[in-house]
Design a protein around this motif. Structure first.
Motif, PDB file in Angstrom:
ATOM      1  N   SER A   1     -28.098  10.177   3.161  1.00 35.09           N
ATOM      2  CA  SER A   1     -29.441   9.685   2.811  1.00 35.09           C
ATOM      3  C   SER A   1     -29.892  10.266   1.480  1.00 35.09           C
ATOM      4  O   SER A   1     -30.430   9.552   0.619  1.00 35.09           O
ATOM      5  CB  SER A   1     -30.436  10.058   3.909  1.00 35.09           C
ATOM      6  OG  SER A   1     -30.106   9.450   5.137  1.00 35.09           O
ATOM      7  N   ALA A   2     -29.681  11.573   1.298  1.00 33.90           N
ATOM      8  CA  ALA A   2     -30.069  12.220   0.041  1.00 33.90           C
ATOM      9  C   ALA A   2     -29.254  11.676  -1.125  1.00 33.90           C
ATOM     10  O   ALA A   2     -29.766  11.541  -2.243  1.00 33.90           O
ATOM     11  CB  ALA A   2     -29.899  13.734   0.157  1.00 33.90           C
ATOM     12  N   LEU A   3     -27.987  11.355  -0.870  1.00 37.09           N
ATOM     13  CA  LEU A   3     -27.141  10.778  -1.910  1.00 37.09           C
ATOM     14  C   LEU A   3     -27.677   9.413  -2.350  1.00 37.09           C
ATOM     15  O   LEU A   3     -27.753   9.114  -3.548  1.00 37.09           O
ATOM     16  CB  LEU A   3     -25.712  10.635  -1.383  1.00 37.09           C
ATOM     17  CG  LEU A   3     -24.691  10.031  -2.352  1.00 37.09           C
ATOM     18  CD1 LEU A   3     -24.372  11.031  -3.449  1.00 37.09           C
ATOM     19  CD2 LEU A   3     -23.419   9.627  -1.624  1.00 37.09           C
ATOM     20  N   ILE A   4     -28.061   8.591  -1.383  1.00 32.95           N
ATOM     21  CA  ILE A   4     -28.610   7.272  -1.705  1.00 32.95           C
ATOM     22  C   ILE A   4     -29.914   7.407  -2.488  1.00 32.95           C
ATOM     23  O   ILE A   4     -30.140   6.705  -3.480  1.00 32.95           O
ATOM     24  CB  ILE A   4     -28.828   6.462  -0.412  1.00 32.95           C
ATOM     25  CG1 ILE A   4     -27.489   6.136   0.249  1.00 32.95           C
ATOM     26  CG2 ILE A   4     -29.597   5.173  -0.706  1.00 32.95           C
ATOM     27  CD1 ILE A   4     -27.612   5.498   1.627  1.00 32.95           C
ATOM     28  N   ILE A   5     -30.774   8.328  -2.053  1.00 35.27           N
ATOM     29  CA  ILE A   5     -32.058   8.525  -2.747  1.00 35.27           C
ATOM     30  C   ILE A   5     -31.822   9.065  -4.157  1.00 35.27           C
ATOM     31  O   ILE A   5     -32.528   8.695  -5.106  1.00 35.27           O
ATOM     32  CB  ILE A   5     -32.959   9.468  -1.930  1.00 35.27           C
ATOM     33  CG1 ILE A   5     -33.308   8.817  -0.586  1.00 35.27           C
ATOM     34  CG2 ILE A   5     -34.240   9.795  -2.694  1.00 35.27           C
ATOM     35  CD1 ILE A   5     -33.979   9.748   0.397  1.00 35.27           C
ATOM     36  N   SER A   6     -30.815   9.934  -4.322  1.00 34.57           N
ATOM     37  CA  SER A   6     -30.474  10.432  -5.664  1.00 34.57           C
ATOM     38  C   SER A   6     -30.020   9.284  -6.558  1.00 34.57           C
ATOM     39  O   SER A   6     -30.380   9.220  -7.739  1.00 34.57           O
ATOM     40  CB  SER A   6     -29.361  11.477  -5.571  1.00 34.57           C
ATOM     41  OG  SER A   6     -29.767  12.607  -4.838  1.00 34.57           O
ATOM     42  N   GLY A   7     -29.199   8.380  -5.988  1.00 37.39           N
ATOM     43  CA  GLY A   7     -28.789   7.213  -6.755  1.00 37.39           C
ATOM     44  C   GLY A   7     -29.978   6.360  -7.168  1.00 37.39           C
ATOM     45  O   GLY A   7     -30.049   5.867  -8.295  1.00 37.39           O
ATOM     46  N   ALA A   8     -30.934   6.210  -6.245  1.00 39.18           N
ATOM     47  CA  ALA A   8     -32.154   5.452  -6.566  1.00 39.18           C
ATOM     48  C   ALA A   8     -32.921   6.123  -7.700  1.00 39.18           C
ATOM     49  O   ALA A   8     -33.462   5.442  -8.583  1.00 39.18           O
ATOM     50  CB  ALA A   8     -33.027   5.335  -5.324  1.00 39.18           C
ATOM     51  N   ALA A   9     -32.967   7.467  -7.688  1.00 42.84           N
ATOM     52  CA  ALA A   9     -33.672   8.196  -8.752  1.00 42.84           C
ATOM     53  C   ALA A   9     -33.023   7.931 -10.103  1.00 42.84           C
ATOM     54  O   ALA A   9     -33.712   7.766 -11.118  1.00 42.84           O
ATOM     55  CB  ALA A   9     -33.679   9.693  -8.439  1.00 42.84           C
ATOM     56  N   GLY A  10     -31.686   7.887 -10.132  1.00 47.01           N
ATOM     57  CA  GLY A  10     -31.000   7.565 -11.379  1.00 47.01           C
ATOM     58  C   GLY A  10     -31.291   6.146 -11.834  1.00 47.01           C
ATOM     59  O   GLY A  10     -31.490   5.886 -13.030  1.00 47.01           O
ATOM     60  N   ILE A  11     -31.343   5.217 -10.878  1.00 52.02           N
ATOM     61  CA  ILE A  11     -31.653   3.826 -11.215  1.00 52.02           C
ATOM     62  C   ILE A  11     -33.074   3.713 -11.771  1.00 52.02           C
ATOM     63  O   ILE A  11     -33.339   2.898 -12.663  1.00 52.02           O
ATOM     64  CB  ILE A  11     -31.480   2.927  -9.975  1.00 52.02           C
ATOM     65  CG1 ILE A  11     -30.015   2.904  -9.537  1.00 52.02           C
ATOM     66  CG2 ILE A  11     -31.962   1.502 -10.259  1.00 52.02           C
ATOM     67  CD1 ILE A  11     -29.773   2.213  -8.204  1.00 52.02           C
ATOM     68  N   ILE A  12     -33.991   4.528 -11.257  1.00 51.63           N
ATOM     69  CA  ILE A  12     -35.375   4.514 -11.746  1.00 51.63           C
ATOM     70  C   ILE A  12     -35.423   4.780 -13.243  1.00 51.63           C
ATOM     71  O   ILE A  12     -36.177   4.137 -13.988  1.00 51.63           O
ATOM     72  CB  ILE A  12     -36.216   5.558 -10.981  1.00 51.63           C
ATOM     73  CG1 ILE A  12     -36.498   5.070  -9.560  1.00 51.63           C
ATOM     74  CG2 ILE A  12     -37.531   5.853 -11.707  1.00 51.63           C
ATOM     75  CD1 ILE A  12     -37.075   6.133  -8.648  1.00 51.63           C
ATOM     76  N   ILE A  13     -34.605   5.725 -13.704  1.00 46.08           N
ATOM     77  CA  ILE A  13     -34.586   6.054 -15.135  1.00 46.08           C
ATOM     78  C   ILE A  13     -34.098   4.851 -15.941  1.00 46.08           C
ATOM     79  O   ILE A  13     -34.692   4.478 -16.960  1.00 46.08           O
ATOM     80  CB  ILE A  13     -33.702   7.282 -15.388  1.00 46.08           C
ATOM     81  CG1 ILE A  13     -34.321   8.514 -14.721  1.00 46.08           C
ATOM     82  CG2 ILE A  13     -33.534   7.527 -16.887  1.00 46.08           C
ATOM     83  CD1 ILE A  13     -33.504   9.777 -14.857  1.00 46.08           C
ATOM     84  N   GLY A  14     -32.988   4.248 -15.485  1.00 46.70           N
ATOM     85  CA  GLY A  14     -32.480   3.078 -16.194  1.00 46.70           C
ATOM     86  C   GLY A  14     -33.462   1.920 -16.169  1.00 46.70           C
ATOM     87  O   GLY A  14     -33.663   1.239 -17.179  1.00 46.70           O
ATOM     88  N   LYS A  15     -34.096   1.712 -15.018  1.00 44.55           N
ATOM     89  CA  LYS A  15     -35.073   0.631 -14.874  1.00 44.55           C
ATOM     90  C   LYS A  15     -36.270   0.842 -15.793  1.00 44.55           C
ATOM     91  O   LYS A  15     -36.781  -0.104 -16.395  1.00 44.55           O
ATOM     92  CB  LYS A  15     -35.533   0.555 -13.418  1.00 44.55           C
ATOM     93  CG  LYS A  15     -36.680  -0.409 -13.139  1.00 44.55           C
ATOM     94  CD  LYS A  15     -37.039  -0.392 -11.669  1.00 44.55           C
ATOM     95  CE  LYS A  15     -38.268  -1.263 -11.379  1.00 44.55           C
ATOM     96  NZ  LYS A  15     -39.506  -0.701 -11.949  1.00 44.55           N
ATOM     97  N   SER A  16     -36.725   2.081 -15.909  1.00 44.50           N
ATOM     98  CA  SER A  16     -37.907   2.358 -16.735  1.00 44.50           C
ATOM     99  C   SER A  16     -37.642   2.043 -18.208  1.00 44.50           C
ATOM    100  O   SER A  16     -38.555   1.648 -18.936  1.00 44.50           O
ATOM    101  CB  SER A  16     -38.323   3.821 -16.574  1.00 44.50           C
ATOM    102  OG  SER A  16     -37.334   4.684 -17.107  1.00 44.50           O
ATOM    103  N   PHE A  17     -36.393   2.209 -18.629  1.00 43.98           N
ATOM    104  CA  PHE A  17     -36.049   1.919 -20.029  1.00 43.98           C
ATOM    105  C   PHE A  17     -35.862   0.421 -20.247  1.00 43.98           C
ATOM    106  O   PHE A  17     -36.316  -0.134 -21.242  1.00 43.98           O
ATOM    107  CB  PHE A  17     -34.771   2.663 -20.415  1.00 43.98           C
ATOM    108  CG  PHE A  17     -34.349   2.435 -21.845  1.00 43.98           C
ATOM    109  CD1 PHE A  17     -34.970   3.126 -22.875  1.00 43.98           C
ATOM    110  CD2 PHE A  17     -33.343   1.519 -22.146  1.00 43.98           C
ATOM    111  CE1 PHE A  17     -34.597   2.906 -24.197  1.00 43.98           C
ATOM    112  CE2 PHE A  17     -32.968   1.299 -23.459  1.00 43.98           C
ATOM    113  CZ  PHE A  17     -33.591   1.995 -24.487  1.00 43.98           C
ATOM    114  N   LEU A  18     -35.201  -0.241 -19.305  1.00 37.10           N
ATOM    115  CA  LEU A  18     -34.916  -1.665 -19.461  1.00 37.10           C
ATOM    116  C   LEU A  18     -36.146  -2.543 -19.235  1.00 37.10           C
ATOM    117  O   LEU A  18     -36.298  -3.578 -19.876  1.00 37.10           O
ATOM    118  CB  LEU A  18     -33.812  -2.084 -18.483  1.00 37.10           C
ATOM    119  CG  LEU A  18     -32.416  -1.522 -18.757  1.00 37.10           C
ATOM    120  CD1 LEU A  18     -31.466  -1.891 -17.620  1.00 37.10           C
ATOM    121  CD2 LEU A  18     -31.871  -2.049 -20.082  1.00 37.10           C
TER     122      LEU A  18
END
Length: 318
Positions: free
Chosen positions: A220-237
């Motif tokens: 679960s923490a791994l999935i949420i960490s992946g989501a956190a990384g996606i948040i950074i990419g999403k915020s830029f795009l």
């Protein structure tokens, strides 16, 4: 500057401050400073106007809010866990859902691939690990890999690895989210292949009850960490109404909050793996208590509580 022009220039910002006051102490302080500057200007040039009285009331309201928050400084960690982190998570529930769906899809892909091609599992984990696991299964101790080594050292080593992977996934978000997406795909496939290794030996149920003692929190923490990384990419795009730089900075700040909030989860998961999972022969009810308790915490804190907090305290804006 004429008073009408002064009002026209600042009205939208004043309205936003009044209708959507900041909850973050730093943002609240910034709004307070801006209002005090406006109030000083108004007192100088329009000392008896309604504008000056309005700004005085607005600045006083924020000051009282800051003063109330100062009482909570002694328990900043509690405030972070009770309010800041859940509100941040709520803003990105759609991203968490995306990360979960992506992981589960490739978990299924891993199962399908491993069942179709026997060499797939060996390609994922290597001959040495697969041979060791098969030997343990043949000896009636399928989860013997978790019984090797000192539990304290095992706990610390696993904790270090999990936190490192988590932070790398978040940091990889600067690559427009591609790295965390790749990691979610890879880890989903690996877990699917790992489950199939035991399922093919008739141990699918034992796999879930044993590995997910620690795996529920860890994955679960791994999935949420992946989501956190996606948040950074999403915020830029997709910066929305903000400038690309401001949106990116906000994305990094929110993702950092999330990954820091996951540290206790990783600590607990590593503790379970180091000290508890090794006792594969413990009663089924004991395993179920840990597994269901972990699952209830993840769903309760990362899904249900943020929604409840939003409904209680108003809309959380992304």
């Amino acid at each position: 500057m004429r008073e009408a022009l002064f009002i026209k220039k600042n009205k939208d910002r004043w309205t936003q401050i009044e209708q959507q006051p900041a909850s973050d102490p730093d943002e609240m302080a910034t709004e307070f400073i801006q209002l005090v500057d406006d109030l000083s200007y108004a007192k100088t040039f329009y000392p008896t106007s309604r504008t000056t009285r309005y700004l005085n009331v607005a600045a006083a309201r924020i000051y009282l809010g800051i003063y109330r928050n100062r009482k909570e400084d002694s328990n900043r960690l509690g405030r972070f866990c009770r309010y800041d982190l859940p509100r941040t998570i709520r803003r990105y529930h759609s991203v968490l859902l995306l990360a979960f769906i992506l992981f589960m899809v490739f978990f299924a892909v891993g199962i399908f691939s491993a069942r179709r091609d026997e060499s797939f599992i060996r390609g994922m984990f290597g001959d040495e690990y697969v041979n060791m696991t098969e030997d343990n299964i043949a000896q009636g101790n399928p989860f013997g890999v978790y019984q090797d080594g000192n539990p304290v050292l095992m706990w610390l080593a696993i904790l270090k690895n999990n936190i490192q992977v988590s932070f790398l996934m978040v940091a990889g978000g600067v690559l427009i989210g591609l790295w965390p997406l790749n990691q979610l795909v890879t880890e989903g496939v690996r877990l699917g292949a790992f489950e199939t290794l035991f399922a093919q030996k008739g141990l699918a149920g034992d796999f879930v009850l044993t590995v997910f003692i620690h795996g529920t929190l860890e994955i679960s923490a791994l999935i949420i960490s992946g989501a956190a990384g996606i948040i950074i990419g999403k915020s830029f795009l997709f910066p929305g109404t903000l400038s690309r730089l401001e949106a990116f900075k906000r994305g990094v700040k929110d993702a950092s909050k999330i990954v820091v909030g996951l540290v206790p989860v990783f600590i607990t998961a590593a503790f379970f793996e180091g000290f508890v999972t090794r006792h594969a022969g413990m009663p089924v009810w004991g395993k179920l208590i840990i597994l269901l308790g972990s699952l209830s915490f993840i769903i309760g804190y990362f899904v249900v509580y943020p929604i409840w907090l939003e409904k209680k305290g108003g809309r959380v804006h992304a």
